[in-house]
Design a protein around this motif. Sequence first.
Motif, PDB file in Angstrom:
ATOM      1  N   PRO A 114      52.222  22.437  34.300  1.00 59.68           N
ATOM      2  CA  PRO A 114      51.149  21.636  33.721  1.00 59.68           C
ATOM      3  C   PRO A 114      51.187  20.228  34.335  1.00 59.68           C
ATOM      4  O   PRO A 114      52.262  19.716  34.668  1.00 59.68           O
ATOM      5  CB  PRO A 114      51.486  21.597  32.232  1.00 59.68           C
ATOM      6  N   ALA A 115      50.035  19.602  34.463  1.00 58.39           N
ATOM      7  CA  ALA A 115      49.944  18.289  35.107  1.00 58.39           C
ATOM      8  C   ALA A 115      50.830  17.257  34.421  1.00 58.39           C
ATOM      9  O   ALA A 115      51.496  16.466  35.100  1.00 58.39           O
ATOM     10  CB  ALA A 115      48.491  17.817  35.128  1.00 58.39           C
ATOM     11  N   ASP A 116      50.881  17.265  33.082  1.00 62.59           N
ATOM     12  CA  ASP A 116      51.705  16.265  32.395  1.00 62.59           C
ATOM     13  C   ASP A 116      53.196  16.469  32.684  1.00 62.59           C
ATOM     14  O   ASP A 116      53.953  15.510  32.827  1.00 62.59           O
ATOM     15  CB  ASP A 116      51.426  16.248  30.885  1.00 62.59           C
ATOM     16  N   VAL A 117      53.618  17.708  32.835  1.00 62.68           N
ATOM     17  CA  VAL A 117      55.021  17.995  33.171  1.00 62.68           C
ATOM     18  C   VAL A 117      55.313  17.553  34.601  1.00 62.68           C
ATOM     19  O   VAL A 117      56.319  16.882  34.860  1.00 62.68           O
ATOM     20  CB  VAL A 117      55.339  19.499  32.985  1.00 62.68           C
ATOM     21  N   ALA A 118      54.437  17.905  35.535  1.00 55.45           N
ATOM     22  CA  ALA A 118      54.629  17.508  36.934  1.00 55.45           C
ATOM     23  C   ALA A 118      54.687  15.989  37.060  1.00 55.45           C
ATOM     24  O   ALA A 118      55.550  15.451  37.776  1.00 55.45           O
ATOM     25  CB  ALA A 118      53.512  18.081  37.803  1.00 55.45           C
ATOM     26  N   ASN A 119      53.799  15.305  36.361  1.00 53.24           N
ATOM     27  CA  ASN A 119      53.816  13.839  36.403  1.00 53.24           C
ATOM     28  C   ASN A 119      55.091  13.268  35.791  1.00 53.24           C
ATOM     29  O   ASN A 119      55.662  12.302  36.312  1.00 53.24           O
ATOM     30  CB  ASN A 119      52.578  13.268  35.708  1.00 53.24           C
ATOM     31  N   ARG A 120      55.565  13.860  34.707  1.00 51.06           N
ATOM     32  CA  ARG A 120      56.804  13.372  34.088  1.00 51.06           C
ATOM     33  C   ARG A 120      57.989  13.571  35.031  1.00 51.06           C
ATOM     34  O   ARG A 120      58.876  12.713  35.122  1.00 51.06           O
ATOM     35  CB  ARG A 120      57.048  14.088  32.745  1.00 51.06           C
ATOM     36  N   LEU A 121      58.014  14.690  35.745  1.00 51.15           N
ATOM     37  CA  LEU A 121      59.104  14.939  36.691  1.00 51.15           C
ATOM     38  C   LEU A 121      59.065  13.938  37.847  1.00 51.15           C
ATOM     39  O   LEU A 121      60.113  13.472  38.305  1.00 51.15           O
ATOM     40  CB  LEU A 121      59.045  16.372  37.213  1.00 51.15           C
ATOM     41  N   LEU A 122      57.862  13.585  38.298  1.00 48.86           N
ATOM     42  CA  LEU A 122      57.749  12.562  39.340  1.00 48.86           C
ATOM     43  C   LEU A 122      58.257  11.213  38.832  1.00 48.86           C
ATOM     44  O   LEU A 122      58.960  10.486  39.547  1.00 48.86           O
ATOM     45  CB  LEU A 122      56.300  12.434  39.811  1.00 48.86           C
ATOM     46  N   GLU A 123      57.915  10.873  37.602  1.00 48.48           N
ATOM     47  CA  GLU A 123      58.398   9.619  37.018  1.00 48.48           C
ATOM     48  C   GLU A 123      59.917   9.628  36.895  1.00 48.48           C
ATOM     49  O   GLU A 123      60.582   8.629  37.193  1.00 48.48           O
ATOM     50  CB  GLU A 123      57.766   9.399  35.639  1.00 48.48           C
ATOM     51  N   ALA A 124      60.476  10.748  36.458  1.00 53.09           N
ATOM     52  CA  ALA A 124      61.931  10.851  36.316  1.00 53.09           C
ATOM     53  C   ALA A 124      62.615  10.739  37.672  1.00 53.09           C
ATOM     54  O   ALA A 124      63.689  10.136  37.780  1.00 53.09           O
ATOM     55  CB  ALA A 124      62.298  12.170  35.638  1.00 53.09           C
ATOM     56  N   THR A 125      62.003  11.291  38.707  1.00 52.67           N
ATOM     57  CA  THR A 125      62.557  11.170  40.058  1.00 52.67           C
ATOM     58  C   THR A 125      62.596   9.717  40.478  1.00 52.67           C
ATOM     59  O   THR A 125      63.585   9.240  41.041  1.00 52.67           O
ATOM     60  CB  THR A 125      61.738  12.015  41.061  1.00 52.67           C
ATOM     61  N   GLN A 126      61.528   8.978  40.188  1.00 53.36           N
ATOM     62  CA  GLN A 126      61.482   7.555  40.549  1.00 53.36           C
ATOM     63  C   GLN A 126      62.581   6.770  39.837  1.00 53.36           C
ATOM     64  O   GLN A 126      63.162   5.852  40.402  1.00 53.36           O
ATOM     65  CB  GLN A 126      60.099   6.965  40.218  1.00 53.36           C
ATOM     66  N   GLN A 127      62.896   7.146  38.619  1.00 52.75           N
ATOM     67  CA  GLN A 127      63.904   6.433  37.835  1.00 52.75           C
ATOM     68  C   GLN A 127      65.331   6.841  38.202  1.00 52.75           C
ATOM     69  O   GLN A 127      66.280   6.129  37.886  1.00 52.75           O
ATOM     70  CB  GLN A 127      63.677   6.694  36.341  1.00 52.75           C
ATOM     71  N   SER A 128      65.480   7.958  38.876  1.00 51.77           N
ATOM     72  CA  SER A 128      66.804   8.484  39.188  1.00 51.77           C
ATOM     73  C   SER A 128      67.531   7.654  40.241  1.00 51.77           C
ATOM     74  O   SER A 128      66.943   7.224  41.228  1.00 51.77           O
ATOM     75  CB  SER A 128      66.668   9.931  39.691  1.00 51.77           C
ATOM     76  N   LYS A 129      68.807   7.456  40.020  1.00 51.85           N
ATOM     77  CA  LYS A 129      69.651   6.762  40.999  1.00 51.85           C
ATOM     78  C   LYS A 129      70.190   7.732  42.042  1.00 51.85           C
ATOM     79  O   LYS A 129      70.543   7.351  43.147  1.00 51.85           O
ATOM     80  CB  LYS A 129      70.838   6.091  40.298  1.00 51.85           C
TER      81      LYS A 129
END
Length: 166
Positions: free
Chosen positions: A100-115
């Motif tokens: 789902p688009a909201d899940v894909a977007n959340r995963l992209l956001e989490a990737t950006q926050q990941s160290k």
Amino acid sequence: MRTFAIAMLLCLAPVLVNAAEPATPARKDGDPAVRQLLDKLEYKYEIDEEGDYRLTFGLGDDKDARSQLVYVRSPVETYGSHKVREIWSPGYVSTTDEFPADVANRLLEATQQSKLGAWAKQGRYAVFVVKVAADASAEELDDAVDAALRSADEIEQELTPGKDDF
């Protein structure tokens, strides 16, 4: 015509130089270098049918605590002079081949926050992938495993509240 051919070769040269090499084939009994590191860390593991190391970690002290699955892949990937190994931990499974688009977007956001690491799609699964040097130390592997399992479990809790499938 010769000038055109030389120009095309010059244009394609960066593409050819930057091409990643295929992974080394996995051994069905697992990479012995990984086994040595996991044994040093005193991790319990199984070797799956692809020769990857499958580890399950308990997260918490009580019997109802969460758990998280982690794979330390045996194949070594090469890109130029870099040789890397992947550590995977699943955090989400879709009911269809598409997220789902909201899940894909959340995963992209989490990737950006990941160290350390990023989210990737593997079929219907979202897996957190950390890439470490193929000759990583036990401490570096331990850090990568920890980053993968914590990132994946956080997303699993967020996207599927009340479930602990991985």
